[in-house]
Design an enzyme around this catalytic site. Structure first.
Site, short mmCIF file in Angstrom:
data_model
loop_
_atom_site.label_atom_id
_atom_site.label_comp_id
_atom_site.label_asym_id
_atom_site.label_seq_id
_atom_site.Cartn_x
_atom_site.Cartn_y
_atom_site.Cartn_z
N ARG A 1 0.77 -1.58 -0.03
CA ARG A 1 -0.15 -0.05 -0.41
C ARG A 1 1.00 1.14 -0.11
NH1 ARG A 1 -2.98 -3.15 3.91
NH2 ARG A 1 -4.91 -3.56 2.54
N LYS B 1 3.48 11.03 -11.15
CA LYS B 1 2.33 10.35 -12.29
C LYS B 1 3.08 8.72 -12.07
CE LYS B 1 -0.67 13.21 -14.74
NZ LYS B 1 -1.20 13.84 -16.03
N GLU C 1 10.12 18.46 -24.15
CA GLU C 1 9.22 18.38 -23.30
C GLU C 1 9.85 19.73 -22.68
OE1 GLU C 1 6.94 17.12 -21.85
OE2 GLU C 1 6.47 15.33 -22.66
N LYS D 1 7.32 22.39 -13.90
CA LYS D 1 6.49 21.44 -13.18
C LYS D 1 6.37 21.15 -11.54
CE LYS D 1 5.26 16.86 -14.33
NZ LYS D 1 5.82 15.75 -15.24
N GLU E 1 -4.93 17.10 -10.98
CA GLU E 1 -4.91 17.35 -11.53
C GLU E 1 -6.35 17.31 -12.07
OE1 GLU E 1 -4.79 15.73 -16.61
OE2 GLU E 1 -2.86 15.01 -15.19
N ARG F 1 -2.48 21.52 -13.48
CA ARG F 1 -1.89 20.24 -14.18
C ARG F 1 -2.06 20.15 -15.55
NH1 ARG F 1 0.86 16.03 -10.58
NH2 ARG F 1 1.94 14.68 -11.98
N ASN G 1 -0.53 19.04 -20.23
CA ASN G 1 -0.50 17.71 -21.45
C ASN G 1 -0.52 18.68 -22.72
OD1 ASN G 1 -1.05 15.27 -19.60
ND2 ASN G 1 -2.74 16.51 -19.37
N HIS H 1 0.36 16.96 -25.82
CA HIS H 1 -0.09 15.29 -25.74
C HIS H 1 -1.67 14.92 -26.46
CE1 HIS H 1 3.36 16.19 -23.13
NE2 HIS H 1 3.14 15.11 -22.42
N HIS I 1 -0.36 11.75 -28.18
CA HIS I 1 -0.56 10.40 -27.75
C HIS I 1 -1.59 9.66 -29.09
CE1 HIS I 1 -0.41 10.45 -23.18
NE2 HIS I 1 0.37 10.65 -24.18
N HIS J 1 7.57 9.23 -28.17
CA HIS J 1 7.12 9.81 -27.12
C HIS J 1 7.09 11.34 -27.42
CE1 HIS J 1 4.14 11.93 -23.75
NE2 HIS J 1 5.51 12.23 -24.31
#
Length: 370
Positions: free
Chosen positions: A125, A147, A189, A231, A241, A246, A250, A253, A257, A271
């Site tokens: 956990r 993330k 980025e 960031k 997010e 936040r 993206n 993206h 993507h 990427h």
């Protein structure tokens, strides 16, 4: 501009941590990571490519403070972010008797960082872990912010958790071992942070991007520090997010993507390469609907082109209809209430979330761009 090292804090209350940026940091890891290694043992998880380059040096550095390294070496490549590798990794960590406060170190690029972070999030956990990112893209993006994820048949990064590292150690010297294509992909980025909210940093990138790619040490440290500070500020405001703040990270993206999905998330389009093209498309679409100028989009495209980077659909190698690409977008994890938000630019340095974008118009736009 003289920067030897930099510490950037990520302010998240009880989950706060520092990002330490320093040339040669891996060789000083024994000293720099001592506060986070509580039982005299570090479990270092990496991939075969990174292990051949950096595992021995990290092991030696940790050994100077009598830390014993338990290495776990995984296959290299995007396919490692899978259920099978997650299961194998968690089983291995349990077999090693990992405790929550043990030093689990992710040594590698975004694939390793995402997988190890997710394993740490779900193991007992929640276990502590440290990020030592070894690509420019992971240094300025995926290693910061918590993330973590693996991929599924439905798409990229759809199964994961928010789980912050306890420390991020960034050594710009590792970039010298990367193919130039990988460094260029990471640079996308970097300039993204200027496009989102810092026109001055965008202008710095236009002037200094070529120096960064050529290996200028000071340019790299400055760019990394500026990127992670940007960031960190966003993450501190909107860790999970739940706000629009936040989501601005993206930029590029949603389009990117879709391009990656069309290429099967393969090495045919990295990427960062997809994000570079995605940002140009986002700016061009912003110009199409009248919130930015085509001159701004052309400036970004010309900059990428001057650095031998992909800058449009043709240079990305993607050959697909607008309808096909929009279909890929519908699997985006940011979909809410059947609506897909887009990050668009009201000029360079002013990115915003737009929730009322007409997907039929996006389809027509992408067909015109092909």
């Amino acid at each position: 501009m003289i920067v030897e090292s930099k510490i950037v804090p990520v302010a998240l209350g009880g989950r706060s941590y520092d990002i330490h940026i320093e040339a040669g940091a891996i060789d000083r890891a024994g000293v720099l990571l001592t506060p986070f290694i509580k039982r005299g043992r570090a479990i270092v998880i990496t991939d075969r490519n990174v292990a051949d380059l950096w595992l021995d040096r990290l092991t030696t550095a940790l050994g100077t403070t009598e830390v014993v390294v338990e290495p776990i070496i995984l296959p290299a490549g995007e396919s490692t972010k899978s259920w099978a590798q997650l299961e194998a990794l968690t089983d291995r960590l349990l077999a090693l008797g990992v405790e929550r406060s043990d030093a689990i170190i992710a040594l590698g690029g975004g694939v390793i960082g995402d997988l190890v972070g997710f394993a740490a999030a779900i193991l007992k956990r929640g276990c502590d872990f440290i990020q030592i990112p070894t690509t420019l893209l992971s240094q300025v993006d995926s290693s910061v912010g918590g993330k973590t994820a693996i991929n599924s048949k439905a798409g990229k990064n759809l199964i994961g958790a928010f789980h912050q590292p306890v420390h991020v150690l960034i050594d710009p010297d590792v970039l010298d071992s990367l193919p130039i294509r990988e460094v260029r992909a990471g640079y996308a980025e970097v300039i993204k942070y200027g496009l989102i909210g810092d026109k001055q940093f965008f202008d710095w990138c236009i002037e200094n991007g070529a120096k960064l790619l050529a290996g200028d040490a000071q340019a790299r440290i400055y760019a990394i520090a500026m990127s992670v500070a940007a960031k960190a500020a966003v993450v501190a405001e909107d860790e999970r997010e739940t706000l629009d703040r936040r989501a601005l990270l993206n930029l590029g993206h949603t389009f990117g993507h879709a391009l990656e999905a069309e290429m099967g998330f393969s090495s045919r389009l990295l990427h960062g390469e997809a994000v570079a093209v995605g940002m140009v498309l986002a700016l061009r679409y912003s110009a199409r609907i009248g919130i930015a100028t085509m001159a701004e989009a052309d400036q970004l495209a010309a900059h990428f082109r001057s650095l031998d980077m992909a800058y449009d659909l043709a240079s990305s190698g993607v050959q697909a209809s607008g309808a096909t690409l929009v279909e890929h977008m519908l699997h985006d994890k940011k979909m809410t209430g059947g609506k897909l938000p887009f990050i668009l630019c009201h000029g360079i340095g002013d990115a915003r979330v737009e929730k009322g974008v007409d997907l039929a118009d996006v389809t027509a736009f992408l067909d015109a761009e092909a």
